[in-house]
Design an enzyme around this catalytic site. Sequence first.
Site, short mmCIF file in Angstrom:
data_model
loop_
_atom_site.label_atom_id
_atom_site.label_comp_id
_atom_site.label_asym_id
_atom_site.label_seq_id
_atom_site.Cartn_x
_atom_site.Cartn_y
_atom_site.Cartn_z
N ARG A 91 0.84 -1.22 0.00
CA ARG A 91 0.00 0.00 0.00
C ARG A 91 0.87 1.27 0.00
NH1 ARG A 91 -2.95 -3.61 -0.80
NH2 ARG A 91 -5.07 -3.92 -0.03
N GLU B 51 -5.67 3.94 5.75
CA GLU B 51 -5.25 3.61 4.38
C GLU B 51 -5.67 4.69 3.38
OE1 GLU B 51 -6.92 1.68 1.20
OE2 GLU B 51 -5.95 -0.23 1.70
N SER C 40 -10.88 -0.83 2.83
CA SER C 40 -10.22 -0.95 4.15
C SER C 40 -9.88 0.44 4.66
CB SER C 40 -8.92 -1.74 4.03
OG SER C 40 -9.15 -3.04 3.55
P1 FAD Z 1 -9.13 8.17 -5.82
O1 FAD Z 1 -9.85 7.81 -4.57
O2 FAD Z 1 -9.77 9.13 -6.74
O3 FAD Z 1 -7.69 8.71 -5.41
C1 FAD Z 1 -6.87 8.03 -4.49
C2 FAD Z 1 -5.57 8.84 -4.29
O4 FAD Z 1 -4.85 8.86 -5.53
C3 FAD Z 1 -5.81 10.31 -3.95
O5 FAD Z 1 -4.75 10.76 -3.16
C4 FAD Z 1 -5.82 10.99 -5.31
O6 FAD Z 1 -5.48 12.35 -5.21
C5 FAD Z 1 -4.74 10.20 -6.03
N1 FAD Z 1 -4.95 10.11 -7.49
C6 FAD Z 1 -6.03 9.61 -8.14
N2 FAD Z 1 -5.81 9.61 -9.47
C7 FAD Z 1 -4.58 10.13 -9.66
C8 FAD Z 1 -3.78 10.42 -10.81
N3 FAD Z 1 -4.21 10.12 -12.04
N4 FAD Z 1 -2.58 10.99 -10.64
C9 FAD Z 1 -2.11 11.29 -9.39
N5 FAD Z 1 -2.82 11.04 -8.28
C10 FAD Z 1 -4.03 10.47 -8.40
N6 FAD Z 1 -7.54 -0.99 -2.68
C11 FAD Z 1 -6.68 -2.03 -2.77
O7 FAD Z 1 -5.48 -1.84 -2.91
N7 FAD Z 1 -7.13 -3.32 -2.69
C12 FAD Z 1 -8.43 -3.62 -2.54
O8 FAD Z 1 -8.78 -4.78 -2.49
C13 FAD Z 1 -9.35 -2.55 -2.46
N8 FAD Z 1 -10.68 -2.79 -2.27
C14 FAD Z 1 -11.55 -1.76 -2.17
C15 FAD Z 1 -12.91 -2.05 -1.99
C16 FAD Z 1 -13.84 -1.03 -1.88
C17 FAD Z 1 -15.28 -1.37 -1.69
C18 FAD Z 1 -13.40 0.31 -1.96
C19 FAD Z 1 -14.40 1.43 -1.88
C20 FAD Z 1 -12.06 0.63 -2.13
C21 FAD Z 1 -11.11 -0.42 -2.23
N9 FAD Z 1 -9.73 -0.18 -2.39
C22 FAD Z 1 -8.87 -1.22 -2.52
C23 FAD Z 1 -9.22 1.21 -2.43
C24 FAD Z 1 -9.33 1.87 -3.82
O9 FAD Z 1 -10.22 1.20 -4.65
C25 FAD Z 1 -7.97 1.94 -4.51
O10 FAD Z 1 -7.06 2.68 -3.72
C26 FAD Z 1 -8.05 2.60 -5.89
O11 FAD Z 1 -6.80 2.52 -6.54
C27 FAD Z 1 -8.48 4.06 -5.83
O12 FAD Z 1 -8.77 4.49 -7.15
P2 FAD Z 1 -9.58 5.83 -7.40
O13 FAD Z 1 -9.51 6.11 -8.86
O14 FAD Z 1 -10.93 5.72 -6.82
O15 FAD Z 1 -8.69 6.87 -6.60
N1 EPU Z 2 -11.15 -10.89 9.73
C1 EPU Z 2 -11.92 -11.08 10.84
N2 EPU Z 2 -12.95 -10.22 11.04
C2 EPU Z 2 -13.26 -9.22 10.18
C3 EPU Z 2 -12.45 -9.03 9.04
C4 EPU Z 2 -11.40 -9.90 8.83
O1 EPU Z 2 -11.68 -11.95 11.65
O2 EPU Z 2 -14.22 -8.50 10.44
C5 EPU Z 2 -10.07 -11.85 9.45
C6 EPU Z 2 -10.54 -12.81 8.33
O3 EPU Z 2 -11.22 -13.88 8.85
C7 EPU Z 2 -9.28 -13.19 7.64
C8 EPU Z 2 -8.36 -12.03 7.89
O4 EPU Z 2 -8.93 -11.23 8.92
O5 EPU Z 2 -8.75 -14.34 8.24
C9 EPU Z 2 -8.10 -11.22 6.64
O6 EPU Z 2 -9.33 -10.72 6.10
P1 EPU Z 2 -9.53 -10.46 4.54
O7 EPU Z 2 -9.13 -11.66 3.75
O8 EPU Z 2 -10.91 -9.96 4.35
O9 EPU Z 2 -8.48 -9.34 4.20
P2 EPU Z 2 -8.01 -8.01 4.95
O10 EPU Z 2 -6.64 -8.23 5.48
O11 EPU Z 2 -9.04 -7.55 5.90
C10 EPU Z 2 -6.83 -7.04 2.86
C11 EPU Z 2 -6.81 -5.76 2.10
C12 EPU Z 2 -8.01 -5.65 1.20
C13 EPU Z 2 -7.98 -6.82 0.21
C14 EPU Z 2 -7.99 -8.12 1.01
C15 EPU Z 2 -7.81 -9.31 0.12
C16 EPU Z 2 -5.56 -4.17 3.41
C17 EPU Z 2 -5.61 -2.96 4.28
N3 EPU Z 2 -6.75 -4.63 3.00
O12 EPU Z 2 -7.96 -6.99 3.71
O13 EPU Z 2 -7.92 -4.43 0.46
O14 EPU Z 2 -9.09 -6.77 -0.67
O15 EPU Z 2 -6.90 -8.14 1.94
O16 EPU Z 2 -6.50 -9.40 -0.28
O17 EPU Z 2 -4.48 -4.66 3.11
C18 EPU Z 2 -8.48 -2.11 0.54
O18 EPU Z 2 -7.26 -1.91 0.50
O19 EPU Z 2 -9.33 -1.20 0.54
C19 EPU Z 2 -8.95 -3.50 0.56
C20 EPU Z 2 -10.24 -3.84 0.63
#
Ligand code: FAD
Ligand code: EPU
Length: 338
Positions: free
Chosen positions: A162, A333, A238
Amino acid sequence: MIQSDVDLQPFNTMTIAARAKYFCAATSHDEMREALAFARKQQLPILPLGGGSNIVLTGDFPGLALHIGLLGHEFEPLDDGVRLRASAGENWHQLVMHSVALGYGGLENLALIPGNIGAAPIQNIGAYGVELKDTFEQLTAMEIATGNLVTFTAEACQFGYRDSLFKGDAKDRFLICEVVLKLPARWQPQVSYPALQQYFAEHQQGEQDLTPEQVAGAVIAIRNSKLPNPVEIPNAGSFFKNPVVGASQYAELKQKHPDLVAFAAGNDWKLAAGWLIDQAGWRGFARDGVGVHDRQALVLVNPGHRCGSQVVDLAQDIARDIQQKFGVVLEPEPRFYP
Ligand code: FAD
Ligand code: EPU
């Protein structure tokens, strides 16, 4: 082209109502340069916007919110794989689904991550055992101070968990315009993440026959089972990073909490923050329109469309409680603005 006093609620998935002093939706390099020149003249800070899925607006933004809507992508077949070149405003999930539909593997574990490809390198998006850096080749970005285009290799981007150069030394200095990925010719499914193992065991599917499309399907099913769809329940994914602790702190915690969920990260351990928050009793907690998702405690939700300070107050209460109960510091995050 540049509007003033614009509501940013439609531009962030937390649906926080906050206003930008100025707003511009740019769809070309020229428009981006014009917007930057405008901001430079008035010494305004810039808020680059993609899909708004990783930001928390803690108040009105006193500068220029610049939506980057550059579009276009192409797949270029190579002798040793496929190169995907995509402009910053392309939707990430659609690119993943397009590439798996063509039979190209490499991005399937990152299916259903919201937002645009331009933001993907900022925090090196990751999920289910794969990170952007695994297929990343290079990116082109516009320097905010000059409007010049600069290319960054994977090494220059300093990707970590991240993390990247764009959260460190290059923070707030560049607008990412184009990202280039290289997908491998010889694809191997990456299904060692526990939730994926469990999914394929339950569905009695052997690893050797899997296609990229099937892995994407599994990732989508797992995500839909626990992560809230931001269109229905506002959230930013997250809310905290999974904290990384040293071996001795891990051993101490594991002794006190034998069920602790953690993954080895080199000599250190990455703790599942969701587990800590869940154990502390916060999962499903709701307070005045904001809360903690009932199926994933790491996700804060904003069904009441409350302001950023209410979201941040809840996050601070949770972080304080986790520090008291486990001695672990949680770091947010998403990026907070202003
Ligand atoms: P924005 O929210 O618009 O921007 C994020 C940051 O990047 C801000 O600081 C913004 O200023 C900057 N930025 C955006 N575009 C540019 C650009 N073109 N140039 C320079 N800076 C820029 N993230 C994960 O890593 N793994 C996950 O599994 C994951 N799951 C998610 C699930 C949900 C339901 C949600 C809501 C979010 C999740 N995220 C996850 C976080 C998010 O989706 C990612 O960080 C994604 O890359 C953000 O993209 P965005 O276009 O929405 O960025
Ligand atoms: N867990 C619990 N309770 C909860 C949530 C999680 O016990 O309420 C336990 C789960 O049972 C599991 C472990 O925690 O054993 C990990 O959970 P999960 O697989 O859902 O992943 P996470 O560590 O919570 C991270 C990323 C996610 C990404 C998933 C899958 C970060 C901060 N978050 O979540 O990214 O989708 O792994 O790889 O690293 C995001 O960045 O926004 C995001 C959603």
